[in-house]
Write an enzyme that holds these catalytic residues in place. Structure first.
Site, PDB file in Angstrom:
ATOM      1  N   ASN A 164      -3.339  -3.616  -7.671  1.00  0.00           N
ATOM      2  CA  ASN A 164      -1.327  -4.113  -6.794  1.00  0.00           C
ATOM      3  C   ASN A 164      -0.245  -4.081  -8.355  1.00  0.00           C
ATOM      4  OD1 ASN A 164      -1.815  -3.132  -4.592  1.00  0.00           O
ATOM      5  ND2 ASN A 164      -2.356  -5.262  -3.570  1.00  0.00           N
ATOM      6  N   GLU A 169      -0.546   5.247 -13.216  1.00  0.00           N
ATOM      7  CA  GLU A 169      -2.168   4.403 -11.960  1.00  0.00           C
ATOM      8  C   GLU A 169      -3.882   4.396 -13.139  1.00  0.00           C
ATOM      9  OE1 GLU A 169      -1.876   2.601  -9.376  1.00  0.00           O
ATOM     10  OE2 GLU A 169       0.120   3.794  -8.102  1.00  0.00           O
ATOM     11  N   ARG A 213      -9.443  -7.129  -4.433  1.00  0.00           N
ATOM     12  CA  ARG A 213      -9.054  -5.199  -4.658  1.00  0.00           C
ATOM     13  C   ARG A 213      -7.073  -5.918  -4.724  1.00  0.00           C
ATOM     14  NH1 ARG A 213      -9.932  -1.291  -0.222  1.00  0.00           N
ATOM     15  NH2 ARG A 213      -8.316   0.270  -0.377  1.00  0.00           N
ATOM     16  N   LYS A 242     -11.596   1.727  -9.732  1.00  0.00           N
ATOM     17  CA  LYS A 242     -11.766   1.720  -8.372  1.00  0.00           C
ATOM     18  C   LYS A 242     -12.572   1.355  -6.976  1.00  0.00           C
ATOM     19  CE  LYS A 242      -7.814   2.364  -4.530  1.00  0.00           C
ATOM     20  NZ  LYS A 242      -6.685   3.241  -3.863  1.00  0.00           N
ATOM     21  N   HIS A 296       7.255  -1.536  -5.697  1.00  0.00           N
ATOM     22  CA  HIS A 296       7.825  -1.601  -4.450  1.00  0.00           C
ATOM     23  C   HIS A 296       8.555  -1.584  -4.163  1.00  0.00           C
ATOM     24  CE1 HIS A 296       3.583  -1.641  -2.851  1.00  0.00           C
ATOM     25  NE2 HIS A 296       3.477   0.242  -3.325  1.00  0.00           N
ATOM     26  N   GLU A 326      -9.685  -5.751   1.242  1.00  0.00           N
ATOM     27  CA  GLU A 326      -8.261  -5.983   0.331  1.00  0.00           C
ATOM     28  C   GLU A 326      -7.638  -7.640   1.369  1.00  0.00           C
ATOM     29  OE1 GLU A 326      -5.260  -3.804  -0.613  1.00  0.00           O
ATOM     30  OE2 GLU A 326      -3.620  -5.655  -1.148  1.00  0.00           O
ATOM     31  N   LYS A 364      -7.963   3.747   2.775  1.00  0.00           N
ATOM     32  CA  LYS A 364      -6.280   2.760   3.687  1.00  0.00           C
ATOM     33  C   LYS A 364      -6.023   4.560   4.677  1.00  0.00           C
ATOM     34  CE  LYS A 364      -4.785  -0.523   1.193  1.00  0.00           C
ATOM     35  NZ  LYS A 364      -3.711  -1.449   0.059  1.00  0.00           N
ATOM     36  N   ARG A 375     -10.278   7.968  18.813  1.00  0.00           N
ATOM     37  CA  ARG A 375     -11.252   7.013  17.765  1.00  0.00           C
ATOM     38  C   ARG A 375     -12.041   6.552  16.812  1.00  0.00           C
ATOM     39  NH1 ARG A 375     -12.249   5.756  23.578  1.00  0.00           N
ATOM     40  NH2 ARG A 375     -10.764   4.729  24.336  1.00  0.00           N
ATOM     41  N   HIS A 419       2.974  -3.585  -8.610  1.00  0.00           N
ATOM     42  CA  HIS A 419       3.274  -3.164  -6.995  1.00  0.00           C
ATOM     43  C   HIS A 419       4.134  -4.054  -6.805  1.00  0.00           C
ATOM     44  CE1 HIS A 419       0.625   0.029  -8.886  1.00  0.00           C
ATOM     45  NE2 HIS A 419       0.486   0.662  -6.717  1.00  0.00           N
ATOM     46  N   HIS A 441       6.334   7.661  -7.373  1.00  0.00           N
ATOM     47  CA  HIS A 441       5.727   5.589  -7.198  1.00  0.00           C
ATOM     48  C   HIS A 441       5.322   5.391  -8.543  1.00  0.00           C
ATOM     49  CE1 HIS A 441       2.730   2.978  -5.323  1.00  0.00           C
ATOM     50  NE2 HIS A 441       2.057   3.807  -6.015  1.00  0.00           N
TER      51      HIS A 441
END
Ligand SMILES: NC(=O)c1ccc[n+]([C@@H]2O[C@H](COP(=O)([O-])OP(=O)(O)OC[C@H]3O[C@@H](n4cnc5c(N)ncnc54)[C@H](O)[C@@H]3O)[C@@H](O)[C@H]2O)c1
Ligand SMILES: [Zn+2]
Length: 359
Positions: free
Chosen positions: A243, A183, A239, A225, A250, A235, A141, A119, A246, A263
């Site tokens: 993106n 980025e 936040r 960041k 994506h 997010e 993340k 956990r 993106h 990417h």
């Protein structure tokens, strides 16, 4: 060596510099783990494993390596299961620490293993790619892909510390390095005009990986960041501006089956399209849209997007970040600022996507 404080709950420190790895012993002493589990890939271990072992030996803490195969196709629950079973067999417990030693793929999986093993146990991010250093390692993340889509399974799990040793970049293939630079530029476009100006003025030094230039851009990007993540850990609002590029990026990755573009390269095309969309809906100042496109191109060349516009547009509709199926766009009114815009005219989106597709 520079340090940045990420003011999440609880907060943690990012250490950046040539030789930042030297800070690992003191970070580990603070965590005081029962065992150190290093999750890495064969390539990273080959280049930098001896160096990490040398630093670890001085701490006299018991350590244990787990190697995972390279590549996005292995960023799966299956690999995380293998990592955690290996940890269990090695006698890892609640007081063990996971060190994620590799690019974003390793970071996401090792992070997810740390988030879920018993956990949740301690995690230290030790990123070795530029993308990992400026993006994936900070913000908490973690996760894996499902056959149904990228990053569909995951958890938020903030690390105890992030150590960004710029020496690791010296063995990174140049294409991987440049992909990470997009980025960095993104951080400039959305939140830091002086970072953008620096990238424009010091293009040569950056591409030659000169230490001063690297330290400057990596720490500025991380500052952006860190600030955004601390303001919006889960997010729900601000936040989302991270993106930028993106939504379309994506969709390009999915439409090209994650094969022909990295990417960062797909995001670079997404940024070009978002600049065009921004200008055409009257959000982005036209001269700023031009500056964005030029800055991206200066760090090219980009591989072509060999997908049909129709394919890219339909992937966009399936994005998990959509709200009620409506794509939201991050647009840049002027460089150094960003906002989320919904209800963008689909014809303007289609024209921008047609402009970047070459199939
Ligand atoms: N968690 C987040 O917030 C976040 C943010 C952005 C991206 N990501 C994830 O990151 C992943 C992409 O990460 P990436 O671009 O680092 O790719 P990657 O992890 O696949 O690494 C790219 C390649 O570089 C090699 N490599 C790594 N370090 C090296 C070094 N120092 N020298 C030589 N080779 C080295 C790796 O072995 C690999 O082959 C994606 O899965 C993406 O979803 C996560
Ligand atoms: Zn990204």
């Amino acid at each position: 060596v520079k340090t940045i404080r990420v003011k999440t709950k609880p907060p943690y420190t990012v250490v950046i510099g040539e030789g930042a790895l030297g800070k690992l012993p003191s970070v580990l002493r603070n965590v005081s783990p029962s065992k150190v589990v290093i999750v890495s890939s064969p390539r990273v271990r080959k280049h930098w494993g001896t160096e990490l072992e040398r630093v670890l030996r001085a701490t006299r803490m018991p350590s244990y390596w787990i190697e995972v195969p390279d590549g996005e196709q292995h960023k799966t629950l299956r690999t995380v299961e293998a990592i955690t079973r290996s940890m269990a067999r090695a006698g890892a417990d609640r007081r063990s620490v996971v060190i994620a030693f590799g690019g974003g793929v390793v970071g996401d999986m090792a992070g997810f293993a740390a988030a879920t093993f018993m956990r949740g146990i301690s995690l230290i991010q030790l990123p070795t790619t530029l993308l990992g250093q400026v993006d994936a390692s900070v913000g908490g993340k973690t996760g894996v892909d499902l056959p149904e889509g990228k990053n569909l399974l995951g958890a938020f799990h903030q690390p105890k510390a992030v150590i960004v040793d710029l020496r690791f970049l010296s063995t990174l293939p140049s294409r991987q390095f440049r992909a990470g630079l997009f980025e960095v530029l993104k951080c400039g476009f959305i939140a830091d005009r002086s970072l953008l100006g620096y990238c424009e003025r010091h293009r040569e030094e950056i591409l030659r990986c000169e230490p001063d230039a690297l330290l400057s851009i990596v720490s500025s990007a991380l500052q952006v960041k860190a600030k955004i993540v601390a303001a919006d850990e889960r997010e729900s609002g601000q936040r989302r501006i991270l993106n930028f590029g993106h939504t379309i990026g994506h969709a390009i990755e999915a439409a090209t089956r994650y094969r022909s573009l990295l990417h960062g390269e797909a995001v670079a095309w997404g940024i070009i399209a978002a600049a065009e969309i921004g200008a055409n809906v009257g959000v982005t100042r036209p001269d700023h849209a031009e500056r964005i496109v030029e800055a991206v191109m200066a760090f090219g060349p980009l591989p072509p997007v060999t997908a049909k516009p129709r394919e890219v547009l339909s992937r966009m509709k399936a994005d998990k970040k959509n709200v009620y199926g409506i794509p939201h766009f991050v647009l840049v009114p002027e460089v150094g600022s960003a906002k989320v815009v919904k209800g963008v005219d689909p014809r303007i989106v289609r024209a921008a996507v047609e402009g970047i597709c070459q199939a």
